[in-house]
Design a protein around this motif. Structure first.
Motif, PDB file in Angstrom:
ATOM      1  N   THR A 117       0.830  -1.205   0.000  1.00 47.93           N
ATOM      2  CA  THR A 117       0.000   0.000   0.000  1.00 47.93           C
ATOM      3  C   THR A 117       0.864   1.254   0.000  1.00 47.93           C
ATOM      4  O   THR A 117       0.597   2.202  -0.750  1.00 47.93           O
ATOM      5  CB  THR A 117      -0.939   0.001   1.226  1.00 47.93           C
ATOM      6  N   ALA A 118       1.914   1.270   0.809  1.00 42.20           N
ATOM      7  CA  ALA A 118       2.795   2.433   0.874  1.00 42.20           C
ATOM      8  C   ALA A 118       3.499   2.669  -0.455  1.00 42.20           C
ATOM      9  O   ALA A 118       3.603   3.813  -0.922  1.00 42.20           O
ATOM     10  CB  ALA A 118       3.810   2.255   1.990  1.00 42.20           C
ATOM     11  N   ILE A 119       3.970   1.612  -1.081  1.00 39.50           N
ATOM     12  CA  ILE A 119       4.643   1.742  -2.373  1.00 39.50           C
ATOM     13  C   ILE A 119       3.677   2.242  -3.432  1.00 39.50           C
ATOM     14  O   ILE A 119       4.016   3.106  -4.245  1.00 39.50           O
ATOM     15  CB  ILE A 119       5.274   0.395  -2.791  1.00 39.50           C
ATOM     16  N   THR A 120       2.460   1.751  -3.432  1.00 40.21           N
ATOM     17  CA  THR A 120       1.453   2.193  -4.392  1.00 40.21           C
ATOM     18  C   THR A 120       1.124   3.668  -4.215  1.00 40.21           C
ATOM     19  O   THR A 120       1.051   4.425  -5.191  1.00 40.21           O
ATOM     20  CB  THR A 120       0.173   1.352  -4.245  1.00 40.21           C
ATOM     21  N   VAL A 121       0.944   4.105  -2.977  1.00 38.29           N
ATOM     22  CA  VAL A 121       0.640   5.512  -2.708  1.00 38.29           C
ATOM     23  C   VAL A 121       1.795   6.401  -3.158  1.00 38.29           C
ATOM     24  O   VAL A 121       1.588   7.450  -3.782  1.00 38.29           O
ATOM     25  CB  VAL A 121       0.315   5.728  -1.212  1.00 38.29           C
ATOM     26  N   CYS A 122       3.024   5.990  -2.871  1.00 41.84           N
ATOM     27  CA  CYS A 122       4.192   6.775  -3.280  1.00 41.84           C
ATOM     28  C   CYS A 122       4.289   6.869  -4.800  1.00 41.84           C
ATOM     29  O   CYS A 122       4.565   7.940  -5.343  1.00 41.84           O
ATOM     30  CB  CYS A 122       5.469   6.171  -2.713  1.00 41.84           C
ATOM     31  N   ALA A 123       4.063   5.767  -5.486  1.00 41.56           N
ATOM     32  CA  ALA A 123       4.135   5.764  -6.950  1.00 41.56           C
ATOM     33  C   ALA A 123       3.081   6.679  -7.554  1.00 41.56           C
ATOM     34  O   ALA A 123       3.365   7.446  -8.478  1.00 41.56           O
ATOM     35  CB  ALA A 123       3.978   4.343  -7.477  1.00 41.56           C
ATOM     36  N   LEU A 124       1.868   6.625  -7.038  1.00 38.30           N
ATOM     37  CA  LEU A 124       0.810   7.492  -7.565  1.00 38.30           C
ATOM     38  C   LEU A 124       1.089   8.960  -7.284  1.00 38.30           C
ATOM     39  O   LEU A 124       0.817   9.829  -8.115  1.00 38.30           O
ATOM     40  CB  LEU A 124      -0.543   7.083  -6.971  1.00 38.30           C
ATOM     41  N   THR A 125       1.652   9.258  -6.137  1.00 43.64           N
ATOM     42  CA  THR A 125       1.996  10.640  -5.803  1.00 43.64           C
ATOM     43  C   THR A 125       3.072  11.168  -6.736  1.00 43.64           C
ATOM     44  O   THR A 125       2.978  12.293  -7.232  1.00 43.64           O
ATOM     45  CB  THR A 125       2.483  10.732  -4.342  1.00 43.64           C
TER      46      THR A 125
END
Length: 70
Positions: free
Chosen positions: A9-17
């Protein structure tokens, strides 16, 4: 190695940001960013991970990326 659900989840949020931050960039700005990224990787590989080599590669790659398509 098991990856936890929180990590994914953290990696996904960072990538989208990060990707949303590039939406207002001009093509020249995008070329500069890509050139800097590729140059940093190239500099790190050529110098065995040296910080100076990585920074130098990023600087040279950014300049080249900025000048492409001028």
């Amino acid at each position: 190695m098991k990856i936890s659900k929180i990590s994914v989840t953290a990696i996904t949020v960072c990538a989208l940001t990060i990707l949303s931050g590039c939406s207002g960039m001009s093509q020249r700005d995008k070329n500069t960013a890509v050139g800097a990224g590729v140059g940093a990787v190239g500099g790190a590989v050529l110098t065995g991970g040296s910080g100076i080599g990585t920074a130098g590669g990023a600087a040279v790659g950014g300049v080249i990326g900025n000048q492409v398509g001028k």
